[in-house]
Design a protein around this motif. Structure first.
Motif, short mmCIF file in Angstrom:
data_model
loop_
_atom_site.label_atom_id
_atom_site.label_comp_id
_atom_site.label_asym_id
_atom_site.label_seq_id
_atom_site.Cartn_x
_atom_site.Cartn_y
_atom_site.Cartn_z
N THR A 1 6.32 -1.56 2.17
CA THR A 1 5.08 -1.69 2.92
C THR A 1 5.38 -1.74 4.42
OG1 THR A 1 5.10 -4.10 2.76
CG2 THR A 1 3.94 -2.91 1.03
N VAL A 2 4.40 -1.40 5.22
CA VAL A 2 4.60 -1.33 6.67
C VAL A 2 3.72 -2.35 7.37
CG1 VAL A 2 5.29 1.09 6.65
CG2 VAL A 2 2.88 0.51 6.91
N ARG A 3 4.09 -2.63 8.60
CA ARG A 3 3.29 -3.53 9.43
C ARG A 3 2.12 -2.74 10.03
NH1 ARG A 3 5.38 -8.21 9.70
NH2 ARG A 3 7.60 -8.59 9.43
N PRO A 4 1.02 -3.43 10.33
CA PRO A 4 -0.12 -2.73 10.96
C PRO A 4 0.32 -2.04 12.25
CG PRO A 4 -0.75 -4.93 10.27
CD PRO A 4 0.73 -4.84 10.10
N GLY A 5 -0.18 -0.84 12.44
CA GLY A 5 0.13 -0.07 13.64
C GLY A 5 1.35 0.82 13.50
N CYS A 6 2.10 0.66 12.42
CA CYS A 6 3.27 1.52 12.18
C CYS A 6 2.85 2.73 11.35
CB CYS A 6 4.35 0.74 11.42
SG CYS A 6 5.04 -0.62 12.37
N GLY A 7 3.58 3.82 11.52
CA GLY A 7 3.30 5.01 10.75
C GLY A 7 3.67 4.82 9.29
N PHE A 8 3.08 5.62 8.41
CA PHE A 8 3.35 5.51 6.99
C PHE A 8 3.02 6.81 6.29
CE2 PHE A 8 -0.92 3.96 7.80
CZ PHE A 8 -1.67 4.72 6.92
N GLN A 9 3.40 6.90 5.04
CA GLN A 9 3.07 8.03 4.19
C GLN A 9 2.00 7.56 3.20
OE1 GLN A 9 7.16 7.72 3.38
NE2 GLN A 9 7.51 9.89 3.68
N THR A 10 1.14 8.48 2.80
CA THR A 10 0.11 8.10 1.85
C THR A 10 0.65 8.18 0.43
OG1 THR A 10 -0.75 10.35 1.77
CG2 THR A 10 -1.79 8.83 3.34
N VAL A 11 0.22 7.26 -0.39
CA VAL A 11 0.60 7.18 -1.79
C VAL A 11 -0.68 6.94 -2.58
CG1 VAL A 11 1.99 5.93 -3.50
CG2 VAL A 11 2.80 6.12 -1.14
N PRO A 12 -0.91 7.70 -3.65
CA PRO A 12 -2.13 7.45 -4.43
C PRO A 12 -2.19 6.01 -4.91
CG PRO A 12 -1.04 9.46 -5.16
CD PRO A 12 -0.11 8.79 -4.19
N SER A 13 -3.36 5.41 -4.82
CA SER A 13 -3.65 4.03 -5.25
C SER A 13 -3.11 2.97 -4.30
CB SER A 13 -3.10 3.73 -6.65
OG SER A 13 -3.58 4.65 -7.58
N VAL A 14 -2.44 3.35 -3.21
CA VAL A 14 -1.86 2.39 -2.27
C VAL A 14 -2.60 2.49 -0.94
CG1 VAL A 14 0.23 1.66 -1.06
CG2 VAL A 14 0.40 2.59 -3.38
N VAL A 15 -3.18 1.37 -0.49
CA VAL A 15 -3.95 1.34 0.76
C VAL A 15 -3.29 0.37 1.72
CG1 VAL A 15 -6.21 0.79 1.76
CG2 VAL A 15 -6.07 1.87 -0.48
N PRO A 16 -2.90 0.76 2.90
CA PRO A 16 -3.12 2.08 3.49
C PRO A 16 -2.07 3.11 3.08
CG PRO A 16 -2.08 0.67 5.11
CD PRO A 16 -2.32 -0.17 3.89
N GLY A 17 -0.90 2.71 2.67
CA GLY A 17 0.20 3.60 2.31
C GLY A 17 1.48 2.84 2.57
N GLY A 18 2.58 3.54 2.72
CA GLY A 18 3.84 2.85 2.98
C GLY A 18 4.96 3.83 3.27
N ASP A 19 6.15 3.30 3.35
CA ASP A 19 7.35 4.10 3.55
C ASP A 19 7.90 4.42 2.16
OD1 ASP A 19 9.71 5.25 4.46
OD2 ASP A 19 10.63 3.35 5.05
N ILE A 20 7.80 5.68 1.74
CA ILE A 20 8.25 6.06 0.40
C ILE A 20 9.77 6.17 0.42
CG2 ILE A 20 8.15 7.78 -1.44
CD1 ILE A 20 5.39 8.60 -0.34
#
Length: 170
Positions: free
Chosen positions: A84-103
């Motif tokens: 998971t990422v901190r707010p304001g950091c970039g991330f990748q989208t993952v189905p069912s995961v909001v907002p997303g994360g670092d895969i």
């Protein structure tokens, strides 16, 4: 491009306000099954009898398995290891995961998912917390499986080296 990135980083208001990453899990027997294989959940919210939502703190690591079938058998199966990422950091989208994360790892197809589950079981047998495994190792497993090669095992020596590296960097 920057506008799309900003939209992805902002995410929905609820996830942004709590700084948590939310994962929606579904269980419709023999049709759709989404479950967490490992991870330290901070909270859980029931949506209905088939769906629930779990939350993870920033910088947490978890594994999500998504499986679907029809009357002829398995249609799709995916395993993701996500940080998971901190707010304001970039991330990748993952189905069912909001907002997303670092895969860190993603495999598709049941044979590859089974190989990763076996790898996870081997790490667990060493009594290592799967959430504390070096992120580079999950990337290594992803890359080796993508090229059809077996991943190197995660050892206690490698784990100790990762923990020392964390100590030194802080």
């Amino acid at each position: 491009m920057k506008d799309k990135q900003a939209i992805r980083q902002a995410g929905p208001a609820s996830a942004q306000a709590t700084e948590l990453t939310e994962v929606e899990l579904v269980w419709i027997e023999k049709q759709i099954e989404h479950w967490i294989r490992f991870g330290h959940e901070t909270s859980e919210r029931l949506i209905d009898r088939r769906r629930r939502c779990v939350s993870f703190a920033p910088e947490s690591v978890f594994a999500l398995i998504r499986w679907a079938a029809n009357r002829f058998g398995t249609v799709s199966s995916h395993l993701y290891v996500v940080r998971t990422v901190r707010p304001g950091c970039g991330f990748q989208t993952v189905p069912s995961v909001v907002p997303g994360g670092d895969i860190l790892l993603h495999v598709a197809s049941w044979p590859k998912v089974e190989r990763v589950l076996g790898h996870i079981d081997a790490i667990e047998a060493l009594r290592i917390d799967l959430c504390a495994v070096a992120p580079d190792h999950w990337r290594h497993v992803h890359n080796r499986l993508a090229t059809g090669e077996p991943p190197r095992p995660y050892t206690l020596a490698r784990h100790r080296a990762w923990l020392k590296r964390l100590e030194v960097s802080q």
